[in-house]
Design a protein around this motif. Structure first.
Motif, PDB file in Angstrom:
ATOM      1  N   ARG A  30     -21.717  -0.952   8.513  1.00 28.25           N
ATOM      2  CA  ARG A  30     -21.132  -0.065   9.524  1.00 28.25           C
ATOM      3  C   ARG A  30     -21.740   1.320   9.387  1.00 28.25           C
ATOM      4  N   ALA A  31     -21.331   2.202  10.251  1.00 25.92           N
ATOM      5  CA  ALA A  31     -21.761   3.599  10.167  1.00 25.92           C
ATOM      6  C   ALA A  31     -21.191   4.225   8.889  1.00 25.92           C
ATOM      7  N   PRO A  32     -21.899   5.170   8.310  1.00 24.27           N
ATOM      8  CA  PRO A  32     -21.387   5.828   7.096  1.00 24.27           C
ATOM      9  C   PRO A  32     -20.055   6.512   7.362  1.00 24.27           C
ATOM     10  N   PRO A  33     -19.280   6.763   6.325  1.00 17.48           N
ATOM     11  CA  PRO A  33     -18.018   7.492   6.520  1.00 17.48           C
ATOM     12  C   PRO A  33     -18.287   8.927   6.945  1.00 17.48           C
ATOM     13  N   ARG A  34     -17.365   9.474   7.687  1.00 20.18           N
ATOM     14  CA  ARG A  34     -17.502  10.880   8.086  1.00 20.18           C
ATOM     15  C   ARG A  34     -16.967  11.811   7.000  1.00 20.18           C
ATOM     16  N   TRP A  35     -15.976  11.326   6.276  1.00 19.36           N
ATOM     17  CA  TRP A  35     -15.335  12.139   5.243  1.00 19.36           C
ATOM     18  C   TRP A  35     -15.128  11.290   3.984  1.00 19.36           C
ATOM     19  N   ILE A  36     -15.183  11.957   2.845  1.00 20.05           N
ATOM     20  CA  ILE A  36     -14.826  11.323   1.567  1.00 20.05           C
ATOM     21  C   ILE A  36     -13.916  12.278   0.806  1.00 20.05           C
ATOM     22  N   ARG A  37     -12.919  11.716   0.169  1.00 19.37           N
ATOM     23  CA  ARG A  37     -12.015  12.522  -0.638  1.00 19.37           C
ATOM     24  C   ARG A  37     -11.779  11.828  -1.978  1.00 19.37           C
ATOM     25  N   GLY A  38     -11.278  12.597  -2.950  1.00 19.73           N
ATOM     26  CA  GLY A  38     -10.894  12.041  -4.240  1.00 19.73           C
ATOM     27  C   GLY A  38      -9.400  12.123  -4.405  1.00 19.73           C
ATOM     28  N   GLU A  39      -8.780  10.992  -4.713  1.00 21.34           N
ATOM     29  CA  GLU A  39      -7.337  10.942  -4.954  1.00 21.34           C
ATOM     30  C   GLU A  39      -7.080  10.688  -6.436  1.00 21.34           C
ATOM     31  N   HIS A  40      -6.046  11.326  -6.949  1.00 21.14           N
ATOM     32  CA  HIS A  40      -5.720  11.254  -8.374  1.00 21.14           C
ATOM     33  C   HIS A  40      -4.508  10.347  -8.565  1.00 21.14           C
ATOM     34  N   PHE A  41      -4.644   9.336  -9.427  1.00 18.90           N
ATOM     35  CA  PHE A  41      -3.564   8.378  -9.667  1.00 18.90           C
ATOM     36  C   PHE A  41      -3.300   8.240 -11.165  1.00 18.90           C
ATOM     37  N   LYS A  42      -2.063   7.943 -11.485  1.00 16.85           N
ATOM     38  CA  LYS A  42      -1.696   7.537 -12.839  1.00 16.85           C
ATOM     39  C   LYS A  42      -1.671   6.009 -12.876  1.00 16.85           C
ATOM     40  N   TYR A  43      -2.368   5.431 -13.857  1.00 19.73           N
ATOM     41  CA  TYR A  43      -2.453   3.979 -13.995  1.00 19.73           C
ATOM     42  C   TYR A  43      -1.745   3.521 -15.264  1.00 19.73           C
ATOM     43  N   LYS A  44      -1.055   2.388 -15.159  1.00 19.54           N
ATOM     44  CA  LYS A  44      -0.446   1.757 -16.328  1.00 19.54           C
ATOM     45  C   LYS A  44      -0.677   0.252 -16.239  1.00 19.54           C
ATOM     46  N   TYR A  45      -0.752  -0.389 -17.409  1.00 20.09           N
ATOM     47  CA  TYR A  45      -0.841  -1.848 -17.416  1.00 20.09           C
ATOM     48  C   TYR A  45       0.441  -2.438 -16.844  1.00 20.09           C
ATOM     49  N   SER A  46       0.293  -3.518 -16.117  1.00 17.24           N
ATOM     50  CA  SER A  46       1.485  -4.274 -15.730  1.00 17.24           C
ATOM     51  C   SER A  46       2.016  -5.013 -16.959  1.00 17.24           C
ATOM     52  N   GLN A  47       3.253  -5.437 -16.882  1.00 16.86           N
ATOM     53  CA  GLN A  47       3.867  -6.170 -17.986  1.00 16.86           C
ATOM     54  C   GLN A  47       3.464  -7.636 -17.900  1.00 16.86           C
ATOM     55  N   PRO A  48       2.783  -8.186 -18.937  1.00 15.76           N
ATOM     56  CA  PRO A  48       2.421  -9.611 -18.876  1.00 15.76           C
ATOM     57  C   PRO A  48       3.645 -10.481 -18.633  1.00 15.76           C
ATOM     58  N   GLY A  49       3.559 -11.335 -17.636  1.00 15.14           N
ATOM     59  CA  GLY A  49       4.681 -12.184 -17.280  1.00 15.14           C
ATOM     60  C   GLY A  49       5.717 -11.516 -16.407  1.00 15.14           C
ATOM     61  N   GLY A  50       5.517 -10.223 -16.107  1.00 16.85           N
ATOM     62  CA  GLY A  50       6.477  -9.490 -15.294  1.00 16.85           C
ATOM     63  C   GLY A  50       6.221  -9.646 -13.811  1.00 16.85           C
ATOM     64  N   LYS A  51       6.960  -8.876 -13.012  1.00 16.04           N
ATOM     65  CA  LYS A  51       6.905  -8.981 -11.556  1.00 16.04           C
ATOM     66  C   LYS A  51       5.505  -8.674 -11.017  1.00 16.04           C
ATOM     67  N   HIS A  52       4.923  -7.561 -11.464  1.00 18.71           N
ATOM     68  CA  HIS A  52       3.616  -7.176 -10.940  1.00 18.71           C
ATOM     69  C   HIS A  52       2.528  -8.139 -11.393  1.00 18.71           C
ATOM     70  N   ALA A  53       2.626  -8.596 -12.648  1.00 21.26           N
ATOM     71  CA  ALA A  53       1.636  -9.551 -13.145  1.00 21.26           C
ATOM     72  C   ALA A  53       1.717 -10.866 -12.387  1.00 21.26           C
TER      73      ALA A  53
END
Length: 400
Positions: free
Chosen positions: A341-364
């Motif tokens: 596709r055509a290149p993006p017109r804008w690029i931004r950087g977003e800041h996130f906090k990451y954590k491991y999901s719990q093995p066997g938990g809902k997110h996993a």
């Protein structure tokens, strides 16, 4: 990266020592007239001593969590580029993490002195250091660092301890070494050639050079304000080392996003994410195994995440190249959401906090290895035209 990790300095010093390990004018596997110099062997031992003791001292003098035995509670989740094993190791009980920290201190602060306690303890040192590096390889993606650190540890072993690696066939290397040792024990000596005298002079000069260049390194190790991964000479052949003097307690990530919208502030703008080859991004992507390979851009993004973009102007440089869809830059990425596709017109950087999901938990159970929460913007939306002056001020080639 040279100043941040010291791996290139360690590679350079190891390679420099290797120049003097083997004779120059023969390709024989067992040169009778020019055996490896004990000065060079001790050069390798001195290298592994400085690597490990420097790493241990910088920890004890650095982050308090190393003294509280709590650093391993965070390390597996916050290390630069985690692997799948780290995901599960992070969930180990608190007492196991404390045990790991104690073992680390023992290996880095006590074991190095085994080198000076005779043959057997020197061999024990080599075994423990190699085993330690194997454990680090299993639990993290630290590039070629751990593999490289094994190399000087090999100098802890003598011919007898390494004999099992060679064939016992008649006339083989093992038998020839045994014969040479018997001749040496009987007092038989081969007449020295001219080249042997030259090599002795070179080896003695080499030893004196290493000793002289080691003076500021030793003073640094003894200094309460120790610095790590630093060279005190322009050749970088005798350096000071260290790793993880401080441990980040939370993992943050910079996520690069692009949009084709004319207005980056339009609430209806669709922002699409760029994925890197190994660093956390897509919540459902399994952490990677890359050791001994190294994705340097992913590693630098880890540094950038706990700093600001003003401290890491290269990330704006990267954004400009992504806006121009430069092929070489895109080859460093795992995905390009604007491919075809055509290149993006804008690029931004977003800041996130990451954590491991719990093995066997809902997110996993939903296939997520990670859970994330937005912190805020890392750098504002930029477009190619708006970056022109930014590039010119730094004499960077403007992407086309």
């Amino acid at each position: 990266m040279l100043d941040r990790s010291g791996w290139e300095s360690q590679l350079l010093e190891t390679g420099f020592l290797g120049i003097f390990l083997c004779p120059l004018w023969t390709l024989s596997r067992l040169p009778r007239h020019t055996p490896p110099s004990s000065i060079v062997i001790w050069g390798f031992r001195w290298l592994i001593f400085r690597i490990m003791l420097g790493a241990g001292l910088i920890k004890i003098r650095g982050d308090r969590c190393w003294r509280d035995l709590t650093c391993m509670d965070y390390h597996y989740e916050t290390q630069p580029v985690p692997n799948p094993i780290a995901y599960f190791m992070h969930r180990s009980p608190w007492w196991f993490h404390q045990f790991e920290t104690l073992v680390n201190h023992f290996i880095e602060l006590v074991v190095p002195f085994f080198l000076f306690l005779g043959r057997r303890m020197c061999i024990v040192h080599g075994l423990l250091q190699i085993l330690f590096q194997v454990l680090l390889i299993i639990s993290g993606n630290l590039s070629f660092l751990n593999w490289l650190t094994m190399v000087p540890s090999i100098a802890c072993f003598d011919d007898i301890s390494l004999g099992f690696l060679f064939s016992s066939r008649r006339g083989g290397v093992k038998e020839r070494v045994a014969q040479m040792q018997l001749e040496g024990a009987a007092g038989e000596q081969l007449p020295l050639r001219y080249g042997c005298y030259v090599r002795k002079v070179v080896n003695i000069s080499f030893g004196l050079l290493i000793a002289y260049l080691s003076i500021p390194v030793v003073l640094n190790l003894l200094n309460s304000r120790q610095v790590m991964n630093t060279s005190f000479n322009p050749l970088r052949i005798v350096n000071t080392y260290g790793a993880f003097g401080s441990i980040t307690k939370e993992r943050t990530e910079v996520i690069l996003q692009g949009t084709s919208s004319l207005d980056p502030n339009d609430p209806a703008a669709v922002w699409e994410e760029y994925d890197f080859k190994c660093k956390p991004g897509d919540l459902k992507r399994r952490p990677c195994f890359i050791t001994p390979y190294h994705y340097r851009l992913d590693w630098l993004m880890w540094f950038a995440a706990f700093q600001t973009y003003e401290q890491n102007e290269w990330i704006i440089h990267l954004a400009g190249k992504l806006l121009a869809q430069e092929e070489e830059t895109l080859s460093l990425m795992a995905t390009n959401p604007f491919a075809g596709r055509a290149p993006p017109r804008w690029i931004r950087g977003e800041h996130f906090k990451y954590k491991y999901s719990q093995p066997g938990g809902k997110h996993a159970s939903e296939g997520r290895w990670w859970i994330r929460k937005r912190i805020g913007p890392y750098f504002p939306p930029v477009n190619l035209q708006g970056l022109k002056k930014f590039y010119e001020d730094r004499n960077w080639p403007y992407p086309v």
